[in-house]
Design a protein around this motif. Sequence first.
Motif, PDB file in Angstrom:
ATOM      1  N   LYS A  54       0.837  -1.203   0.000  1.00  0.00           N
ATOM      2  CA  LYS A  54       0.000   0.000   0.000  1.00  0.00           C
ATOM      3  C   LYS A  54       0.870   1.251   0.000  1.00  0.00           C
ATOM      4  CE  LYS A  54      -4.180   1.803   1.862  1.00  0.00           C
ATOM      5  NZ  LYS A  54      -5.378   1.540   2.564  1.00  0.00           N
ATOM      6  N   PRO A  55       0.627   2.179  -0.946  1.00  0.00           N
ATOM      7  CA  PRO A  55       1.450   3.400  -0.990  1.00  0.00           C
ATOM      8  C   PRO A  55       1.226   4.278   0.239  1.00  0.00           C
ATOM      9  CG  PRO A  55      -0.134   3.330  -2.831  1.00  0.00           C
ATOM     10  CD  PRO A  55      -0.373   2.129  -1.989  1.00  0.00           C
ATOM     11  N   ASN A  56       2.233   5.070   0.570  1.00  0.00           N
ATOM     12  CA  ASN A  56       2.170   6.031   1.674  1.00  0.00           C
ATOM     13  C   ASN A  56       1.788   5.383   2.997  1.00  0.00           C
ATOM     14  OD1 ASN A  56       2.685   8.209  -0.165  1.00  0.00           O
ATOM     15  ND2 ASN A  56       0.554   8.020  -0.804  1.00  0.00           N
ATOM     16  N   SER A  57       2.325   4.190   3.232  1.00  0.00           N
ATOM     17  CA  SER A  57       2.018   3.490   4.473  1.00  0.00           C
ATOM     18  C   SER A  57       3.277   2.856   5.050  1.00  0.00           C
ATOM     19  CB  SER A  57       0.953   2.413   4.237  1.00  0.00           C
ATOM     20  OG  SER A  57       1.489   1.346   3.473  1.00  0.00           O
ATOM     21  N   GLU A  58       3.153   2.428   6.281  1.00  0.00           N
ATOM     22  CA  GLU A  58       4.249   1.727   6.952  1.00  0.00           C
ATOM     23  C   GLU A  58       3.645   0.561   7.733  1.00  0.00           C
ATOM     24  OE1 GLU A  58       7.834   0.709   7.311  1.00  0.00           O
ATOM     25  OE2 GLU A  58       7.648   2.761   6.582  1.00  0.00           O
ATOM     26  N   GLY A  70       4.853  -7.605  18.439  1.00  0.00           N
ATOM     27  CA  GLY A  70       3.927  -6.504  18.207  1.00  0.00           C
ATOM     28  C   GLY A  70       3.889  -6.145  16.740  1.00  0.00           C
ATOM     29  N   VAL A  71       2.846  -5.427  16.368  1.00  0.00           N
ATOM     30  CA  VAL A  71       2.650  -5.026  14.977  1.00  0.00           C
ATOM     31  C   VAL A  71       1.976  -3.661  14.939  1.00  0.00           C
ATOM     32  CG1 VAL A  71       0.428  -6.241  14.795  1.00  0.00           C
ATOM     33  CG2 VAL A  71       1.743  -5.797  12.737  1.00  0.00           C
ATOM     34  N   ALA A  72       2.321  -2.878  13.932  1.00  0.00           N
ATOM     35  CA  ALA A  72       1.673  -1.584  13.726  1.00  0.00           C
ATOM     36  C   ALA A  72       1.530  -1.335  12.228  1.00  0.00           C
ATOM     37  CB  ALA A  72       2.488  -0.462  14.359  1.00  0.00           C
ATOM     38  N   PHE A  73       0.426  -0.688  11.863  1.00  0.00           N
ATOM     39  CA  PHE A  73       0.207  -0.286  10.476  1.00  0.00           C
ATOM     40  C   PHE A  73      -0.373   1.116  10.487  1.00  0.00           C
ATOM     41  CE2 PHE A  73      -2.443   0.243   6.710  1.00  0.00           C
ATOM     42  CZ  PHE A  73      -1.504  -0.012   5.720  1.00  0.00           C
ATOM     43  N   ALA A  74       0.184   1.986   9.658  1.00  0.00           N
ATOM     44  CA  ALA A  74      -0.286   3.362   9.557  1.00  0.00           C
ATOM     45  C   ALA A  74      -0.124   3.838   8.124  1.00  0.00           C
ATOM     46  CB  ALA A  74       0.496   4.265  10.502  1.00  0.00           C
ATOM     47  N   GLU A  75      -0.899   4.854   7.785  1.00  0.00           N
ATOM     48  CA  GLU A  75      -0.767   5.449   6.462  1.00  0.00           C
ATOM     49  C   GLU A  75      -0.859   6.960   6.562  1.00  0.00           C
ATOM     50  OE1 GLU A  75      -3.855   3.980   3.857  1.00  0.00           O
ATOM     51  OE2 GLU A  75      -5.269   3.917   5.497  1.00  0.00           O
ATOM     52  N   ALA A  76      -0.204   7.628   5.607  1.00  0.00           N
ATOM     53  CA  ALA A  76      -0.256   9.084   5.520  1.00  0.00           C
ATOM     54  C   ALA A  76      -1.525   9.467   4.761  1.00  0.00           C
ATOM     55  CB  ALA A  76       0.973   9.618   4.794  1.00  0.00           C
ATOM     56  N   VAL A  77      -2.249  10.435   5.303  1.00  0.00           N
ATOM     57  CA  VAL A  77      -3.449  10.947   4.649  1.00  0.00           C
ATOM     58  C   VAL A  77      -3.378  12.474   4.654  1.00  0.00           C
ATOM     59  CG1 VAL A  77      -4.874   8.926   5.206  1.00  0.00           C
ATOM     60  CG2 VAL A  77      -4.801  10.843   6.796  1.00  0.00           C
ATOM     61  N   ASP A  78      -4.332  13.106   4.009  1.00  0.00           N
ATOM     62  CA  ASP A  78      -4.399  14.568   3.983  1.00  0.00           C
ATOM     63  C   ASP A  78      -3.100  15.167   3.444  1.00  0.00           C
ATOM     64  OD1 ASP A  78      -5.555  17.060   4.288  1.00  0.00           O
ATOM     65  OD2 ASP A  78      -5.060  17.222   6.415  1.00  0.00           O
ATOM     66  N   GLY A  79      -2.635  14.612   2.320  1.00  0.00           N
ATOM     67  CA  GLY A  79      -1.417  15.121   1.706  1.00  0.00           C
ATOM     68  C   GLY A  79      -0.165  14.891   2.528  1.00  0.00           C
ATOM     69  N   GLY A  80      -0.196  13.894   3.413  1.00  0.00           N
ATOM     70  CA  GLY A  80       0.968  13.580   4.244  1.00  0.00           C
ATOM     71  C   GLY A  80       1.018  14.339   5.556  1.00  0.00           C
ATOM     72  N   LYS A  81       0.050  15.208   5.782  1.00  0.00           N
ATOM     73  CA  LYS A  81       0.053  16.013   7.010  1.00  0.00           C
ATOM     74  C   LYS A  81      -0.454  15.242   8.226  1.00  0.00           C
ATOM     75  CE  LYS A  81      -0.537  20.356   4.620  1.00  0.00           C
ATOM     76  NZ  LYS A  81      -1.504  20.793   3.652  1.00  0.00           N
ATOM     77  N   PRO A 112       7.857  11.911   8.434  1.00  0.00           N
ATOM     78  CA  PRO A 112       8.428  13.161   8.956  1.00  0.00           C
ATOM     79  C   PRO A 112       7.661  14.425   8.559  1.00  0.00           C
ATOM     80  CG  PRO A 112       9.796  12.276   7.195  1.00  0.00           C
ATOM     81  CD  PRO A 112       8.767  11.237   7.509  1.00  0.00           C
ATOM     82  N   GLU A 113       6.829  14.362   7.536  1.00  0.00           N
ATOM     83  CA  GLU A 113       6.062  15.535   7.104  1.00  0.00           C
ATOM     84  C   GLU A 113       4.779  15.733   7.914  1.00  0.00           C
ATOM     85  OE1 GLU A 113       7.404  17.519   4.729  1.00  0.00           O
ATOM     86  OE2 GLU A 113       9.078  16.112   4.821  1.00  0.00           O
ATOM     87  N   ALA A 114       4.400  14.728   8.690  1.00  0.00           N
ATOM     88  CA  ALA A 114       3.109  14.773   9.399  1.00  0.00           C
ATOM     89  C   ALA A 114       3.126  15.775  10.550  1.00  0.00           C
ATOM     90  CB  ALA A 114       2.753  13.388   9.916  1.00  0.00           C
ATOM     91  N   HIS A 115       1.976  16.409  10.739  1.00  0.00           N
ATOM     92  CA  HIS A 115       1.795  17.373  11.828  1.00  0.00           C
ATOM     93  C   HIS A 115       0.996  16.783  12.988  1.00  0.00           C
ATOM     94  CE1 HIS A 115       3.437  20.511   9.338  1.00  0.00           C
ATOM     95  NE2 HIS A 115       2.562  20.229   8.388  1.00  0.00           N
ATOM     96  N   ALA A 116       0.318  15.628  12.731  1.00  0.00           N
ATOM     97  CA  ALA A 116      -0.504  15.005  13.774  1.00  0.00           C
ATOM     98  C   ALA A 116      -0.668  13.524  13.458  1.00  0.00           C
ATOM     99  CB  ALA A 116      -1.865  15.688  13.863  1.00  0.00           C
ATOM    100  N   ILE A 117      -1.062  12.776  14.462  1.00  0.00           N
ATOM    101  CA  ILE A 117      -1.385  11.358  14.302  1.00  0.00           C
ATOM    102  C   ILE A 117      -2.779  11.143  14.887  1.00  0.00           C
ATOM    103  CG2 ILE A 117      -0.102  10.783  16.410  1.00  0.00           C
ATOM    104  CD1 ILE A 117       0.506   8.019  15.083  1.00  0.00           C
ATOM    105  N   ARG A 118      -3.568  10.331  14.193  1.00  0.00           N
ATOM    106  CA  ARG A 118      -4.964  10.090  14.562  1.00  0.00           C
ATOM    107  C   ARG A 118      -5.200   8.591  14.636  1.00  0.00           C
ATOM    108  NH1 ARG A 118      -9.789   8.756  11.973  1.00  0.00           N
ATOM    109  NH2 ARG A 118     -11.595  10.050  12.449  1.00  0.00           N
ATOM    110  N   LEU A 119      -6.088   8.180  15.536  1.00  0.00           N
ATOM    111  CA  LEU A 119      -6.454   6.775  15.649  1.00  0.00           C
ATOM    112  C   LEU A 119      -7.878   6.667  16.146  1.00  0.00           C
ATOM    113  CD1 LEU A 119      -6.447   5.773  18.918  1.00  0.00           C
ATOM    114  CD2 LEU A 119      -4.069   6.409  18.604  1.00  0.00           C
ATOM    115  N   GLU A 120      -8.435   5.483  15.970  1.00  0.00           N
ATOM    116  CA  GLU A 120      -9.750   5.161  16.513  1.00  0.00           C
ATOM    117  C   GLU A 120      -9.590   4.000  17.477  1.00  0.00           C
ATOM    118  OE1 GLU A 120     -12.880   4.676  13.647  1.00  0.00           O
ATOM    119  OE2 GLU A 120     -11.981   6.162  12.316  1.00  0.00           O
ATOM    120  N   VAL A 121     -10.384   4.033  18.543  1.00  0.00           N
ATOM    121  CA  VAL A 121     -10.308   2.977  19.540  1.00  0.00           C
ATOM    122  C   VAL A 121     -11.712   2.689  20.072  1.00  0.00           C
ATOM    123  CG1 VAL A 121      -9.776   4.586  21.438  1.00  0.00           C
ATOM    124  CG2 VAL A 121      -9.072   2.199  21.633  1.00  0.00           C
TER     125      VAL A 121
END
Length: 163
Positions: A54-58, A70-81, A112-121
Amino acid sequence: MFVRTAGDRDLVAIRALLVETWHATYDAIYGADKVTAITDEWHSVASLKARLAKPNSEFLVAHDGKRIGGVAFAEAVDGGKLIALKQLYVLPSLQGRGIGGMLLDEVIESFPEAHAIRLEVEEQNTRAIAFYEANGFVISADLGEHAGASGEPALVYRRPLAG
């Protein structure tokens, strides 16, 4: 434990970790049958494999040389912000040892371009909420995309990042 990018060879172990962790966390909330159905759909090897490309993800794992803890998956959204943290799970037997924090730190460093991180729980997942709050996340007024056991949207948490 050290953190590295997940690969094809990890998918079976990642699935096993997710199934074990989901049952330990959500059986009391959703019931074991529903958790099995969810993990069969969301955490199949094919579903996990799709995330590798998946592009723009880790897609990360915490590994001690013998097993994935452990495992983690995240993606950049909103133009990487914004980083959308989609998964962060640690084996129940290894929780409370800093593995989740290591994964979270690596996710943040990956964008490194991100200004915030968001999650749902899930509102009833008090252990995860305590972890996120201890790591600087605050509840957001944003509506979640996913419904919890009550049918209500999941709680949304955000954390600003230095940028």
